[in-house]
Design an enzyme around this catalytic site. Structure first.
Site, mmCIF file in Angstrom:
data_model
loop_
_atom_site.group_PDB
_atom_site.id
_atom_site.type_symbol
_atom_site.label_atom_id
_atom_site.label_comp_id
_atom_site.label_asym_id
_atom_site.label_seq_id
_atom_site.Cartn_x
_atom_site.Cartn_y
_atom_site.Cartn_z
ATOM 1 N N MET A 157 -60.164 24.715 -2.291
ATOM 2 C CA MET A 157 -60.610 26.024 -2.664
ATOM 3 C C MET A 157 -61.910 25.972 -3.220
ATOM 4 S SD MET A 157 -58.629 28.304 -5.931
ATOM 5 C CE MET A 157 -58.827 26.608 -7.029
ATOM 6 N N ARG A 313 -53.876 27.270 -11.756
ATOM 7 C CA ARG A 313 -53.763 27.172 -13.175
ATOM 8 C C ARG A 313 -52.479 26.627 -13.804
ATOM 9 N NH1 ARG A 313 -57.117 32.823 -14.126
ATOM 10 N NH2 ARG A 313 -59.163 32.014 -13.804
ATOM 11 N N HIS A 457 -61.611 23.206 -15.559
ATOM 12 C CA HIS A 457 -61.682 23.712 -14.158
ATOM 13 C C HIS A 457 -60.307 24.543 -14.173
ATOM 14 C CE1 HIS A 457 -58.599 20.244 -12.451
ATOM 15 N NE2 HIS A 457 -58.275 20.866 -13.790
ATOM 16 N N GLU A 458 -60.727 25.461 -13.023
ATOM 17 C CA GLU A 458 -59.868 26.636 -12.614
ATOM 18 C C GLU A 458 -59.956 27.650 -13.731
ATOM 19 O OE1 GLU A 458 -59.107 26.272 -9.984
ATOM 20 O OE2 GLU A 458 -59.058 24.237 -9.540
ATOM 21 N N GLY A 459 -60.966 27.654 -14.587
ATOM 22 C CA GLY A 459 -61.212 28.940 -15.561
ATOM 23 C C GLY A 459 -61.441 28.175 -16.685
#
Length: 610
Positions: A157, A313, A457-459
């Site tokens: 991604m 997430r 990571h991932e927000g």
């Protein structure tokens, strides 16, 4: 208790996963097939992952100028994972899947995450392929997604950029049509991409014969300029090696070059890369620019990407959970065997008596119980979310839609809560070990290092909090929040009639009212700035309320099966519930106080005063 006994209780006794076999999609399955999957994954994790967790931490990926080198143990673990069929476990039979409930797949994957999160469970490959199954063309599904599900290819991604980070509106990677006939390529409208992507997990390796990058880029307007904000962002498939419509490699490299490896605090066994797209190192057809195939419609890239992002997430939350669980088990074993100190009696300590194991000391028991409440509670959260996925995909229309909306509300919590509190569990695991925990002679320091990434990571926490308070609790006029409140109230009603749990039911009801009031007060001015300045404390309180609810629900179910709490497992679940309600839930008052008052301390302080 072992992880397996905990999973068995949560899957079978609490979530009633075998009931899913009454649905057509899962009708070939039974508890026996679920157990067989869990047995297989537990064995592979024990044999191929756990023994090499330290190896992949110390033997970091390195680039020899041509390719990225990983330890042989990583290759062996990946091969075993692929051969188990778990990459496509929840997929349809006709594409090689098992049609397992996602709930069971998530439970099975937890073994790999606990054994060695750094070796990985191919979360991004699965998410990448699932995105293409929803938004890709039939050809893109056949050529790219199916080869990822088979394990032949891997997926990534590619969102962040060195200058943009999480600010996707500032993405500068650009994509231009590749020739006048760009729309006629059978693999999708063909573009040439140029730009840089940072923090790309598994961005380069030799575990698979190809890597499928999913890349966000902007298509310029008619004047050749990038459209500001997110409106111009589109999504592209950019393979590392060029392929034909049969899914065979053509022998030509795409113009995607490894610019460098990031050397990290933890997760050292997973390559993390800076990738250059279109720099001309590997020109395709004698022409610079990485070849990419458009996914979905131009300008709709973020909507497509968030299908993968939400899955990632929940995967991050599971990774954080299992690292917390690994540290808990390690420190529990240590506490049971390490002698130190003597108990304090009515007349103080008696130095003539032999030392006791440290688990007999009150403060050590506090730290162990905190870890248990965090890690096992987080596991219940992740499996509950997985169960919502199954309900959304296979339930009756209203139940499916309710599950969709509940999952929207809970996803920021599923990512953020374990990332914060299972990291705290790992810190407590080090503390239980004392000085030994700070050395590399014991695994708990690595668990903490690996887990520290999950808040980022991932927000990040801030992004998850803004998503929760700024979007999710407001969605569809607050219906998702109302659905969640309804389920919490059902648990309160059942537990209120159980004398052992009635005080907790009352406390949870009060917490629900506090969160509801804070939500209203945060938005009282209608100004997003006023609401969101304390979004993180709001999310912390919201998460604690959710975990208190899940623990109460788990405890109520445990007592229904073992009314006298005669079994140690039941006593342990009740003890963790008591701990959470006595030590953790009261924290929400301080968090919500600043939310309700829209306290501006942090934003009002002038920059020079810091």
């Amino acid at each position: 208790m072992t992880l397996r006994t905990t999973l068995d209780f949560l899957l079978y006794d609490w979530l009633a996963a075998p009931v899913l076999t009454e649905r057509e999609r899962f009708s070939d399955h039974s508890r026996e097939t679920f157990d067989a999957v869990l047995d297989t994954c537990e064995r592979i994790a024990r044999e191929k992952y756990a023994p090499h967790n330290r190896t992949v931490d110390t033997q970091e990926p390195h680039f020899d100028g041509e390719k990225v080198i990983l330890p042989q143990a990583t290759h062996d673990a990946h091969k075993a994972f692929v051969e188990s069929g778990m990459m496509s476990a929840a997929q349809d039979y006709d594409i090689g899947g098992m049609q397992l409930p996602y709930t069971v797949q998530a439970a099975a994957n937890s073994f790999f995450a606990m054994a060695s999160v750094s070796i990985g469970s191919n979360m991004l490959t699965s998410g990448n392929a699932n995105l293409l199954m929803v938004h890709g063309t039939e050809m893109q599904k056949q050529v790219f997604a199916l080869n990822e599900f088979s394990g032949r290819w891997a997926g990534t991604m590619c969102l962040s950029e060195p200058q943009a980070g999480s600010s996707l509106s500032d993405v500068a990677t650009r994509a231009v049509p590749d020739g006048e006939d760009y729309e006629s390529d059978p693999l999708g409208p063909r573009y040439r991409l140029t730009g840089h992507k940072m923090w790309i997990s598994a961005g380069d390796h030799e575990l698979t014969e190809n890597i499928v990058h999913i890349v966000l880029a902007k298509i310029p307007d008619e004047n050749g300029k990038l459209i500001p904000g997110t409106r111009g962002i589109s999504l592209f498939i950019v393979p590392k090696r060029m392929v034909d419509t049969e899914g065979q490699l053509t022998g030509e490299r795409n113009d995607v070059a490894l610019a460098g490896l990031n050397h990290k605090l933890g997760w050292r066994g997973t390559t993390n890369t800076l990738l250059n797209f279109g720099e001309g190192k590997y020109p395709v057809g004698g022409k610079a620019g990485a070849v990419g195939y458009l996914v979905g419609k131009p300008g709709k890239g973020l909507a497509c990407m968030f299908h993968m992002m939400n899955e990632a997430r929940i995967g991050v939350g599971t990774a954080a959970t299992m690292l917390g669980m690994a540290g808990y088990y390690a420190s529990l074993d240590y506490a049971k065997s390490r002698p130190q100190g003597r108990p304090v009696g009515p007349e103080g300590k008696d130095a003539s008596r032999p030392q006791v194991r440290i688990i007999e000391h009150a403060d050590v028991r506090r730290m162990l119980l905190a870890q248990k409440s965090y890690a096992e509670g987080a596991l219940a959260l992740e499996l509950y979310c997985a169960r919502l996925v199954d309900e959304h995909k296979t339930g009756e229309a209203q139940a499916a839609d309710d599950a969709r909306l509940l999952l929207e509300v809970l996803t920021p919590i599923a990512k953020s809560w374990p990332s914060e509190w299972c990291l705290e569990a790992n810190s407590l695991a080090i503390q239980v070990h004392g000085g030994y925990g700070y050395t590399r002679d014991f695994p708990v320091e690595q668990y903490w290092r690996d887990n520290r990434l999950n808040m980022i990571h991932e927000g990040t926490h801030g992004i998850q909090a803004a998503d929760l308070l700024g979007r999710k609790v407001l969605m569809e006029e607050g219906r998702g929040l109302q659905l969640l409140a309804g389920r919490i109230q059902q648990t309160i009603a059942r537990s209120a009639s159980v004398p052992r749990l009635a005080p907790h039911a009352k406390a949870l009801g009060a917490a629900l009212e506090q969160v509801g009031k804070a939500t209203r007060e945060a938005w009282a001015t209608g100004n997003p700035r006023d609401a969101l300045i304390n979004a993180v404390p709001y999310m912390q309180a919201f998460g604690h309320m959710v975990l208190a609810w899940l623990w109460l629900d788990v405890a109520e179910r445990a007592l229904a099966l073992d009314a006298d709490a005669a079994q140690p497992a039941t006593a342990g679940r009740l003890g963790a519930t008591d701990y959470f309600f006595h030590y953790e839930l009261p924290k929400i008052g301080a968090w919500l106080q600043v939310v309700e008052s829209r306290d501006a301390t942090c934003v009002d302080l002038h920059e020079d005063a810091f």
